[in-house]
Design a protein around this motif. Structure first.
Motif, PDB file in Angstrom:
ATOM      1  N   ASP A   1       0.828  -1.215   0.000  1.00 26.46           N
ATOM      2  CA  ASP A   1       0.000   0.000   0.000  1.00 26.46           C
ATOM      3  C   ASP A   1       0.860   1.262   0.000  1.00 26.46           C
ATOM      4  O   ASP A   1       0.539   2.248  -0.681  1.00 26.46           O
ATOM      5  CB  ASP A   1      -0.937   0.016   1.214  1.00 26.46           C
ATOM      6  CG  ASP A   1      -2.052  -1.011   1.107  1.00 26.46           C
ATOM      7  OD1 ASP A   1      -2.242  -1.554  -0.009  1.00 26.46           O
ATOM      8  OD2 ASP A   1      -2.714  -1.267   2.117  1.00 26.46           O
ATOM      9  N   ASP A   2       1.956   1.243   0.742  1.00 20.78           N
ATOM     10  CA  ASP A   2       2.833   2.410   0.790  1.00 20.78           C
ATOM     11  C   ASP A   2       3.542   2.621  -0.541  1.00 20.78           C
ATOM     12  O   ASP A   2       3.721   3.759  -1.002  1.00 20.78           O
ATOM     13  CB  ASP A   2       3.869   2.261   1.906  1.00 20.78           C
ATOM     14  CG  ASP A   2       3.277   2.493   3.281  1.00 20.78           C
ATOM     15  OD1 ASP A   2       2.180   3.085   3.362  1.00 20.78           O
ATOM     16  OD2 ASP A   2       3.903   2.095   4.281  1.00 20.78           O
ATOM     17  N   ALA A   3       3.964   1.526  -1.165  1.00 24.94           N
ATOM     18  CA  ALA A   3       4.632   1.641  -2.468  1.00 24.94           C
ATOM     19  C   ALA A   3       3.678   2.211  -3.516  1.00 24.94           C
ATOM     20  O   ALA A   3       4.060   3.078  -4.319  1.00 24.94           O
ATOM     21  CB  ALA A   3       5.154   0.277  -2.909  1.00 24.94           C
TER      22      ALA A   3
ATOM     23  N   GLU B   1       8.336   5.272 -10.742  1.00 22.76           N
ATOM     24  CA  GLU B   1       7.725   4.111 -11.414  1.00 22.76           C
ATOM     25  C   GLU B   1       8.787   3.139 -11.910  1.00 22.76           C
ATOM     26  O   GLU B   1       8.618   1.915 -11.804  1.00 22.76           O
ATOM     27  CB  GLU B   1       6.856   4.578 -12.587  1.00 22.76           C
ATOM     28  CG  GLU B   1       5.562   5.269 -12.181  1.00 22.76           C
ATOM     29  CD  GLU B   1       4.490   4.305 -11.671  1.00 22.76           C
ATOM     30  OE1 GLU B   1       4.774   3.087 -11.581  1.00 22.76           O
ATOM     31  OE2 GLU B   1       3.380   4.769 -11.363  1.00 22.76           O
ATOM     32  N   LEU B   2       9.894   3.641 -12.436  1.00 24.38           N
ATOM     33  CA  LEU B   2      10.926   2.747 -12.956  1.00 24.38           C
ATOM     34  C   LEU B   2      11.682   2.047 -11.833  1.00 24.38           C
ATOM     35  O   LEU B   2      12.028   0.865 -11.947  1.00 24.38           O
ATOM     36  CB  LEU B   2      11.897   3.526 -13.844  1.00 24.38           C
ATOM     37  CG  LEU B   2      11.344   3.961 -15.202  1.00 24.38           C
ATOM     38  CD1 LEU B   2      12.362   4.821 -15.947  1.00 24.38           C
ATOM     39  CD2 LEU B   2      10.977   2.748 -16.058  1.00 24.38           C
ATOM     40  N   LEU B   3      11.957   2.763 -10.741  1.00 23.08           N
ATOM     41  CA  LEU B   3      12.647   2.126  -9.619  1.00 23.08           C
ATOM     42  C   LEU B   3      11.788   1.029  -8.999  1.00 23.08           C
ATOM     43  O   LEU B   3      12.281  -0.067  -8.702  1.00 23.08           O
ATOM     44  CB  LEU B   3      13.015   3.172  -8.566  1.00 23.08           C
ATOM     45  CG  LEU B   3      14.140   4.146  -8.924  1.00 23.08           C
ATOM     46  CD1 LEU B   3      14.239   5.252  -7.869  1.00 23.08           C
ATOM     47  CD2 LEU B   3      15.481   3.417  -9.038  1.00 23.08           C
TER      48      LEU B   3
ATOM     49  N   ARG C   1      13.856  -0.913  -4.968  1.00 24.33           N
ATOM     50  CA  ARG C   1      14.325  -2.164  -5.585  1.00 24.33           C
ATOM     51  C   ARG C   1      13.979  -3.353  -4.689  1.00 24.33           C
ATOM     52  O   ARG C   1      13.497  -4.388  -5.167  1.00 24.33           O
ATOM     53  CB  ARG C   1      15.836  -2.081  -5.821  1.00 24.33           C
ATOM     54  CG  ARG C   1      16.480  -3.344  -6.379  1.00 24.33           C
ATOM     55  CD  ARG C   1      17.925  -3.040  -6.758  1.00 24.33           C
ATOM     56  NE  ARG C   1      18.741  -4.221  -6.916  1.00 24.33           N
ATOM     57  CZ  ARG C   1      18.843  -4.946  -8.040  1.00 24.33           C
ATOM     58  NH1 ARG C   1      18.133  -4.584  -9.104  1.00 24.33           N
ATOM     59  NH2 ARG C   1      19.637  -5.998  -8.104  1.00 24.33           N
ATOM     60  N   HIS C   2      14.201  -3.205  -3.385  1.00 19.28           N
ATOM     61  CA  HIS C   2      13.831  -4.267  -2.452  1.00 19.28           C
ATOM     62  C   HIS C   2      12.324  -4.503  -2.459  1.00 19.28           C
ATOM     63  O   HIS C   2      11.863  -5.641  -2.391  1.00 19.28           O
ATOM     64  CB  HIS C   2      14.271  -3.905  -1.034  1.00 19.28           C
ATOM     65  CG  HIS C   2      15.756  -3.814  -0.858  1.00 19.28           C
ATOM     66  ND1 HIS C   2      16.640  -4.668  -1.471  1.00 19.28           N
ATOM     67  CD2 HIS C   2      16.530  -2.962  -0.129  1.00 19.28           C
ATOM     68  CE1 HIS C   2      17.880  -4.361  -1.134  1.00 19.28           C
ATOM     69  NE2 HIS C   2      17.838  -3.325  -0.322  1.00 19.28           N
ATOM     70  N   SER C   3      11.559  -3.424  -2.538  1.00 19.39           N
ATOM     71  CA  SER C   3      10.104  -3.549  -2.541  1.00 19.39           C
ATOM     72  C   SER C   3       9.641  -4.277  -3.802  1.00 19.39           C
ATOM     73  O   SER C   3       8.760  -5.151  -3.745  1.00 19.39           O
ATOM     74  CB  SER C   3       9.456  -2.154  -2.477  1.00 19.39           C
ATOM     75  OG  SER C   3       9.877  -1.465  -1.312  1.00 19.39           O
ATOM     76  N   PHE C   4      10.226  -3.926  -4.939  1.00 23.58           N
ATOM     77  CA  PHE C   4       9.917  -4.604  -6.206  1.00 23.58           C
ATOM     78  C   PHE C   4      10.138  -6.109  -6.058  1.00 23.58           C
ATOM     79  O   PHE C   4       9.256  -6.922  -6.379  1.00 23.58           O
ATOM     80  CB  PHE C   4      10.813  -4.030  -7.309  1.00 23.58           C
ATOM     81  CG  PHE C   4      10.923  -4.893  -8.539  1.00 23.58           C
ATOM     82  CD1 PHE C   4       9.970  -4.820  -9.539  1.00 23.58           C
ATOM     83  CD2 PHE C   4      11.990  -5.770  -8.697  1.00 23.58           C
ATOM     84  CE1 PHE C   4      10.067  -5.617 -10.677  1.00 23.58           C
ATOM     85  CE2 PHE C   4      12.102  -6.567  -9.822  1.00 23.58           C
ATOM     86  CZ  PHE C   4      11.141  -6.488 -10.823  1.00 23.58           C
ATOM     87  N   ALA C   5      11.319  -6.498  -5.556  1.00 20.69           N
ATOM     88  CA  ALA C   5      11.650  -7.918  -5.444  1.00 20.69           C
ATOM     89  C   ALA C   5      10.724  -8.633  -4.476  1.00 20.69           C
ATOM     90  O   ALA C   5      10.211  -9.726  -4.765  1.00 20.69           O
ATOM     91  CB  ALA C   5      13.103  -8.063  -4.990  1.00 20.69           C
TER      92      ALA C   5
END
Length: 318
Positions: free
Chosen positions: A124-126, A150-152, A260-264
């Protein structure tokens, strides 16, 4: 020796008191440090008493067992290292006094501290950060910062990969984005190239930024530039992202690698495909990627604690 006469080797309390007097008066340590040493040596004396051994006769196997007890009891590796430091000084002093011929702590080390988990945002935060609009900014700045976010988050890019992107592919470009194919081509660690899919939200943000960028473009081929046309630096992006996260109402200031950590973490939570996450992140070794399984487990544990009837504190609680 001390002022009161020879030290008795069978008097643990007397030995501890004499050593504390030595560090307080002889070494002139601060009262706070002496208090910490006092607590550490009380713990040592307690362990020795339970084991039925006098302090001068403590062996290395005793110390190792006591470390294991502290560790299993929840004491942190750093806390144990500090305790061992106090014990080590005590036995060094005992040896100098001729009270013991061995040093049971000299070669003993504290447990290794586990690597801290990378910090990742809640989903939700992301999403809140990605959807936030900085109304007080110049429209071009808002379009640029939204695209960077958005890209990160959407591609899991490293900040070095992001700042290395050019507007168009070329022989000298470190990276670029193919709008038609929906792919980002980046130069990662070890000069290894990889392609990463770019989602619809990131592509839409990129198109908005490219339109706004035309008013700023100078001679630089960089995708992300300042109002004077120069390529953005990693530090500039860190400052802008932190500002954006605070304006979006997030309690934790966000830095690029957190996205990046959130994406993964979020991709792994949804797919469970560790190999795919490894490829997306550009990790040479899957062991590097496996840290995100720990983040995923934390998420599952939180869901369990919140939802399972047997995890909510006992009978009758809901």
């Amino acid at each position: 020796m001390n002022a009161a006469g020879p030290l008795r080797t069978d008097d643990d309390a007397g030995l501890v008191a004499a050593y504390l007097e030595h560090v307080r008066v002889g070494k002139r340590l601060a009262e706070r440090t002496v208090a910490l040493y006092t607590e550490d040596l009380r713990k040592l004396a307690g362990f020795a008493r339970e084991a039925g051994v006098a302090l001068p006769q403590v062996q290395m196997h005793h110390v190792r067992r006591w470390i294991a007890q502290m560790h299993s009891g929840g004491r942190s590796p750093r806390g144990i290292a500090l305790v061992l430091s106090g014990w080590r000084g005590f036995y060094t002093w005992l040896a100098r006094q001729g009270i013991t011929q061995h040093h049971p702590v000299r070669d003993v080390r504290a447990p290794k501290a586990g690597k801290p988990l990378p910090k990742a945002l809640a989903v939700d935060d992301a999403v809140r950060l990605a959807e936030h609009t900085q109304a007080d900014d110049h429209p071009g700045l808002e379009a640029r910062d939204a695209c960077i976010t958005e890209l990160l988050y959407g591609c899991g890019l490293r900040i070095g990969e992001l700042v290395g992107l050019d507007v168009a592919a070329s022989a000298s470009a470190r990276g670029w984005i193919d709008l038609d194919a929906g792919e980002a081509h980046v130069l990662g660690k070890g000069c290894k190239r990889r392609s990463v899919p770019v989602g619809r939200a990131a592509l839409a943000a990129l198109r908005r930024w490219l339109e706004a960028r035309t008013a700023w473009a100078g001679g630089d081929a960089a995708l992300f530039i300042g109002q004077r046309g120069q390529r953005l630096t990693p530090q500039h992006i860190r400052v802008r992202l932190k500002r954006r996260s605070l304006q979006a109402g997030l309690t934790t200031p966000v830095h690029p690698h957190m996205l990046r950590h959130s994406f993964a973490s979020h991709v792994l939570q949804s797919s469970g495909d560790l190999r795919a996450v490894q490829e997306l992140l550009g990790h040479a070794n899957i062991g590097t990627t496996q840290v995100y399984t720990r983040l995923d487990f934390q998420h599952l544990a939180q869901v369990y604690d919140a939802a399972h009837p047997r995890a909510r504190g006992g009978p009758g609680k809901s």
